[in-house]
Design an enzyme around this catalytic site. Structure first.
Site, PDB file in Angstrom:
ATOM      1  N   GLU A 203      28.600  36.536  54.640  1.00 29.82           N
ATOM      2  CA  GLU A 203      27.330  35.991  54.148  1.00 29.82           C
ATOM      3  C   GLU A 203      27.277  34.512  54.485  1.00 29.82           C
ATOM      4  OE1 GLU A 203      27.231  37.134  49.940  1.00 29.82           O
ATOM      5  OE2 GLU A 203      25.930  38.789  50.508  1.00 29.82           O
TER       6      GLU A 203
ATOM      7  N   PRO B  21      20.551  42.629  39.659  1.00 25.23           N
ATOM      8  CA  PRO B  21      21.536  41.658  39.179  1.00 25.23           C
ATOM      9  C   PRO B  21      22.430  42.298  38.115  1.00 25.23           C
ATOM     10  CG  PRO B  21      19.383  41.217  38.202  1.00 25.23           C
ATOM     11  CD  PRO B  21      19.201  42.393  39.123  1.00 25.23           C
TER      12      PRO B  21
ATOM     13  N   GLU C 106      31.173  42.010  49.562  1.00 22.00           N
ATOM     14  CA  GLU C 106      31.869  40.775  49.161  1.00 22.00           C
ATOM     15  C   GLU C 106      32.628  41.123  47.890  1.00 22.00           C
ATOM     16  OE1 GLU C 106      32.024  38.015  50.783  1.00 22.00           O
ATOM     17  OE2 GLU C 106      30.436  38.244  52.264  1.00 22.00           O
TER      18      GLU C 106
ATOM     19  N   ARG D 251      36.643  25.374  38.755  1.00 18.56           N
ATOM     20  CA  ARG D 251      35.203  25.528  38.963  1.00 18.56           C
ATOM     21  C   ARG D 251      34.809  26.842  38.306  1.00 18.56           C
ATOM     22  NH1 ARG D 251      31.677  27.223  43.586  1.00 18.56           N
ATOM     23  NH2 ARG D 251      33.501  28.334  44.315  1.00 18.56           N
TER      24      ARG D 251
ATOM     25  N   CYS E 140      35.438  34.308  42.710  1.00 22.80           N
ATOM     26  CA  CYS E 140      36.245  35.159  43.592  1.00 22.80           C
ATOM     27  C   CYS E 140      37.180  34.329  44.452  1.00 22.80           C
ATOM     28  CB  CYS E 140      35.328  36.002  44.462  1.00 22.80           C
ATOM     29  SG  CYS E 140      34.131  35.005  45.343  1.00 22.80           S
TER      30      CYS E 140
ATOM     31  N   GLY F 105      30.861  42.070  44.211  1.00 22.34           N
ATOM     32  CA  GLY F 105      31.444  42.477  42.936  1.00 22.34           C
ATOM     33  C   GLY F 105      32.899  42.836  43.127  1.00 22.34           C
TER      34      GLY F 105
HETATM   35  P1  NAD Z   1      31.475  44.512  39.075  1.00 29.46           P
HETATM   36  O1  NAD Z   1      31.992  45.154  40.311  1.00 29.46           O
HETATM   37  O2  NAD Z   1      31.870  45.077  37.777  1.00 29.46           O
HETATM   38  O3  NAD Z   1      29.887  44.468  39.086  1.00 29.46           O
HETATM   39  C1  NAD Z   1      29.157  43.920  40.159  1.00 29.46           C
HETATM   40  C2  NAD Z   1      27.778  44.542  40.181  1.00 29.46           C
HETATM   41  O4  NAD Z   1      27.909  45.937  40.432  1.00 29.46           O
HETATM   42  C3  NAD Z   1      27.005  44.402  38.884  1.00 29.46           C
HETATM   43  O5  NAD Z   1      25.645  44.210  39.199  1.00 29.46           O
HETATM   44  C4  NAD Z   1      27.204  45.765  38.238  1.00 29.46           C
HETATM   45  O6  NAD Z   1      26.157  46.117  37.356  1.00 29.46           O
HETATM   46  C5  NAD Z   1      27.201  46.667  39.451  1.00 29.46           C
HETATM   47  N1  NAD Z   1      27.887  47.947  39.274  1.00 29.46           N
HETATM   48  C6  NAD Z   1      28.908  48.242  38.444  1.00 29.46           C
HETATM   49  N2  NAD Z   1      29.269  49.536  38.588  1.00 29.46           N
HETATM   50  C7  NAD Z   1      28.452  50.067  39.542  1.00 29.46           C
HETATM   51  C8  NAD Z   1      28.326  51.342  40.146  1.00 29.46           C
HETATM   52  N3  NAD Z   1      29.122  52.358  39.825  1.00 29.46           N
HETATM   53  N4  NAD Z   1      27.380  51.512  41.087  1.00 29.46           N
HETATM   54  C9  NAD Z   1      26.589  50.503  41.446  1.00 29.46           C
HETATM   55  N5  NAD Z   1      26.652  49.269  40.919  1.00 29.46           N
HETATM   56  C10 NAD Z   1      27.582  49.048  39.980  1.00 29.46           C
HETATM   57  O7  NAD Z   1      31.901  42.977  39.201  1.00 29.46           O
HETATM   58  P2  NAD Z   1      31.628  41.805  38.167  1.00 29.46           P
HETATM   59  O8  NAD Z   1      32.597  41.945  37.042  1.00 29.46           O
HETATM   60  O9  NAD Z   1      30.184  41.694  37.865  1.00 29.46           O
HETATM   61  O10 NAD Z   1      32.008  40.543  39.053  1.00 29.46           O
HETATM   62  C11 NAD Z   1      33.302  40.087  39.215  1.00 29.46           C
HETATM   63  C12 NAD Z   1      33.887  40.577  40.531  1.00 29.46           C
HETATM   64  O11 NAD Z   1      33.046  40.174  41.607  1.00 29.46           O
HETATM   65  C13 NAD Z   1      35.239  39.979  40.830  1.00 29.46           C
HETATM   66  O12 NAD Z   1      36.077  40.969  41.358  1.00 29.46           O
HETATM   67  C14 NAD Z   1      34.931  38.929  41.880  1.00 29.46           C
HETATM   68  O13 NAD Z   1      36.013  38.592  42.710  1.00 29.46           O
HETATM   69  C15 NAD Z   1      33.824  39.576  42.630  1.00 29.46           C
HETATM   70  N6  NAD Z   1      33.053  38.563  43.345  1.00 29.46           N
HETATM   71  C16 NAD Z   1      33.178  38.512  44.705  1.00 29.46           C
HETATM   72  C17 NAD Z   1      32.481  37.549  45.407  1.00 29.46           C
HETATM   73  C18 NAD Z   1      32.609  37.462  46.896  1.00 29.46           C
HETATM   74  O14 NAD Z   1      31.773  36.805  47.506  1.00 29.46           O
HETATM   75  N7  NAD Z   1      33.598  38.085  47.530  1.00 29.46           N
HETATM   76  C19 NAD Z   1      31.649  36.657  44.737  1.00 29.46           C
HETATM   77  C20 NAD Z   1      31.537  36.745  43.364  1.00 29.46           C
HETATM   78  C21 NAD Z   1      32.239  37.725  42.677  1.00 29.46           C
END
Ligand code: NAD
Length: 487
Positions: A468, A185, A260, A288, A294, A238
Site C-alpha cells: 500500500e 471499518p 496487510e 507510537r 503492526c 488486520g
Molecule cells: P482483526 O483481524 O481482528 O480485524 C481486522 C478487521 O477484520 C476488522 O474490521 C474486523 O471486524 C474484521 N474481521 C474480523 N473477523 C473477520 C472475518 N472472519 N471476516 C471478515 N472480516 C473480519 O485485527 P484487529 O485486531 O482489528 O487489528 C490488529 C491487527 O491488525 C494486528 O495483527 C496488526 O498487526 C494488524 N495490522 C496490520 C497492519 C499492516 O499494515 N500490516 C496495519 C494495522 C494493523
C-alpha cells in the site's frame, strides 16, 4: 461535529453515526455500541449491517462503477485533492474522534490524521501517472501494449488501531484507480470512517463510489460480499489469522487480494550505534500508538557491549511517560483498545517473567475504569518465550542480548512474520548488510519510523501480500490489460 479536547462531551450527539452510508444515503440503524477505552463508557452507537445491507452496498457500488471509471484521471485527482484539504481543515475534530473511540493519546491521533490525509494527496498525484508499456515483441513480429483497467468493485476491511489512516490508505488508491468501494471499518472504531465519508461527499465523491458499513457479524457479511461475483478486489488490513480465513474465502470467486497483516518487528542495536539516537528511535518504534501498531518494535535485540546502558536508558524514558485518557492533553500513553487486549499483554508478560525475565519497570495492568497497561521494560527474556513470537500490541519492550551480527540476523528472522525491522549502527554498510539479511518488507535504518504514503508499505512471509502507498499502491486496484498489436 465540533468538539475540542477541553470541552469533550462524551454524550455529544454529533458523535453518533447517522446510519450506514450506502449509495450516498445515510440509512438509520443501531446495535453496535462504541466504547471509549479510557473510561469504558459507551459514547455512541452505530448500525449493525445485515448481509442484505452489504449486498445493497455492492448494488450501490455497481451502480456508480461505470460513471466513476470513466471520469478522467484529472477529475478523480481533483476530488481526492479536495478530500485531502477537507481532512486537513477538520484534522483537529477528527483527531479528537480517533482519540475518543480508539483511546490513543491526542498527539498520536494528530499524527495519524496528518498521515491519513496524505494518502489522498499522494493518490491525487498518482491518479494522473498510471504507467503503461509499449515495446517491440522480442520476435519483432508485433508490438506489446500494456494498459491498466480499474480492477472493479473493492471491499476494504480495516482494523481499529489506525481508524483514519488504514481507511485512506485503501480508499485513496482505489478511487484514483477508478474503482468503487465498500469500506467495513472495525466495529470498535467506526466513527472516524463515517465522519470521513461525510467529508468525501463534500469533496465531490459521487454517491455509491464510497460506501461504509459496520457490522457485528464480519464473517458472514464479508463472506456474502466475496461470494458476489461483482466484487473483484479484497483489500484487508488486520491480523494474520483473519487474513488466512479471508484468503481461503476469496479463493471461491478468485478475488484479487491485498493483505496487510500482523508483524513482530525486531529492533537491532549494534555496539557502534549512536546510543541517544537509538533510544529516541526505540521510543518512537515502541510507543507510537502505545505499541498498538503492526510496525511496533516487538523484540529489542541489543549487542552485549551496549546492552546494559541501553536497558537503563530505555527504562528511564519509559518510566517518565504519562499514562492517561487519550483525550487529556497531558497524556503520552493512552489505554489499550479493550480489556481483552490488556489480558493478552498480561499473559505474555507473566509467561516471560515465569521463564526468568526481569521487570525493569511496569509489568502488570493498572487498575481503574479504562483499559490501561503501563510502559514496561523486560530484560533477560528467553528467546523462546511466547512474547518473542506473538504480537504484543502494547507498551511492553522485551530486551534480548546478542553477541554477533549473524546471531542478530538469525534471531530477527526467527518468526513467521516479516513486516518491519529496525537497525541501529553507525556503520552504514553493516546496517545495509544486516537489513538485506532480514526477511522483512520494510527496514528502518537509524530511524524509529518508516511509514510514508510515498513508500511501499507491506510485509514478507506471513505479514501479507501486496503493498500500500508508494508508486505500486495504485496498481493493487488495477488489472493489467495486454494488447498484441500489428500495425
Ligand atoms: P482483526 O483481524 O481482528 O480485524 C481486522 C478487521 O477484520 C476488522 O474490521 C474486523 O471486524 C474484521 N474481521 C474480523 N473477523 C473477520 C472475518 N472472519 N471476516 C471478515 N472480516 C473480519 O485485527 P484487529 O485486531 O482489528 O487489528 C490488529 C491487527 O491488525 C494486528 O495483527 C496488526 O498487526 C494488524 N495490522 C496490520 C497492519 C499492516 O499494515 N500490516 C496495519 C494495522 C494493523
Amino acid at each position: 461535529m465540533n468538539l475540542h479536547p477541553r470541552d469533550a462531551n462524551y454524550a455529544d450527539p454529533s458523535l453518533h453515526s447517522h446510519g450506514l452510508y450506502i449509495g450516498g444515503a445515510w440509512l438509520p440503524g443501531s446495535g453496535i455500541p462504541i466504547v471509549d477505552p479510557s473510561t469504558a463508557k459507551v459514547i455512541a452507537e452505530v448500525p449493525d449491517a445485515s448481509i442484505e445491507d452489504a449486498l445493497r452496498a455492492v448494488d450501490a457500488a455497481e451502480a456508480a462503477a461505470a460513471g466513476w471509471r470513466t471520469t478522467s484521471p484529472r477529475q478523480r485527482a481533483e476530488i481526492l485533492r479536495r478530500w485531502f484539504s477537507l481532512m486537513t481543515d477538520h484534522s483537529e475534530e477528527l483527531a479528537v474522534l480517533v482519540s475518543l473511540e480508539n483511546g490513543k493519546a491526542l498527539p498520536d491521533a494528530r499524527g495519524e490524521l496528518a498521515y491519513a490525509a496524505e494518502f489522498f494527496r499522494w493518490y491525487a498525484e498518482e491518479a494522473v501517472r498510471v504507467p503503461g508499456e509499449f515495446r517491440h515483441a522480442p520476435s519483432g513480429a508485433n508490438h506489446i501494449l500494456v494498459d491498466h483497467d480499474p480492477i472493479g468493485i473493492s471491499v476494504l476491511i480495516t482494523p481499529w488501531n489506525f481508524p483514519a489512516a488504514m481507511a485512506t490508505r485503501k480508499i485513496g488508491p482505489a478511487l484514483a484507480a477508478g474503482c468503487t468501494v465498500i469500506l467495513k471499518p472495525a466495529s470498535e472504531t467506526p466513527l472516524t470512517a463515517y465522519a470521513m465519508a461525510r467529508l468525501g461527499a463534500e469533496a465531490g465523491v459521487p454517491p455509491g463510489v464510497v460506501n461504509v458499513l459496520t457490522t457485528s457479524k464480519p464473517g458472514p457479511v464479508v463472506s456474502a460480499m466475496l461470494d458476489d461475483p461483482r466484487v473483484r478486489k479484497l483489500s484487508f488490513t488486520g491480523s494474520t489469522g483473519v487474513g488466512r480465513i479471508l484468503l481461503a474465502e476469496a479463493a471461491r470467486t478468485v478475488v484479487s487480494c491485498s493483505m496487510e497483516l500482523g508483524g513482530n518487528a525486531p529492533f537491532l542495536v549494534f555496539d557502534d550505534a549512536d546510543l541517544e539516537a537509538a533510544l529516541d528511535g526505540a521510543m518512537i518504534a515502541k510507543m507510537r500508538n502505545a505499541g498498538e501498531a503492526c510496525t511496533a518494535a516487538n523484540r529489542f535485540y541489543v549487542q552485549a557491549g551496549i546492552h546494559d546502558t541501553f536497558v537503563a536508558g530505555l527504562t528511564k524514558r519509559m518510566e517518565a511517560l504519562k499514562v492517561g485518557p487519550g483525550i487529556d492533553p497531558a497524556t503520552q500513553v493512552g489505554p489499550m483498545i479493550t480489556t481483552k487486549a490488556v489480558s493478552k499483554i498480561d499473559r505474555l508478560v507473566s509467561e516471560a517473567i515465569s521463564r526468568g525475565a526481569k521487570v525493569r519497570t511496569g509489568g502488570s495492568p493498572l487498575s481503574g475504569n479504562g483499559y490501561f497497561y503501563p510502559p514496561t521494560v523486560l530484560e533477560n527474556v528467553p528467546t523462546d518465550a511466547e512474547i518473542a513470537h506473538e504480537e504484543i500490541f502494547g507498551p511492553v519492550a522485551p530486551v534480548y542480548r546478542f553477541e554477533t551480527e549473524e546471531e542478530a540476523i538469525r534471531l530477527a528472522n526467527n518468526t513467521e512474520y516479516g513486516l518491519a525491522a529496525y537497525v541501529y549502527s553507525r556503520d552504514l554498510s553493516r546496517a545495509l548488510r544486516v537489513g538485506r539479511g532480514i526477511e522483512s518488507g520494510m527496514i528502518a535504518i537509524n530511524r524509529g519510523l518508516m511509514s510514508d504514503p510515498a513508500a511501499p508499505f507491506g510485509g514478507a512471509k506471513q505479514s501479507g501480500l501486496g503493498r500500500e502507498g508508494g508508486v505500486s499502491g495504485i496498481l493493487e486496484f488495477m488489472e493489467p490489460k495486454y494488447f498484441a498489436v500489428n500495425f
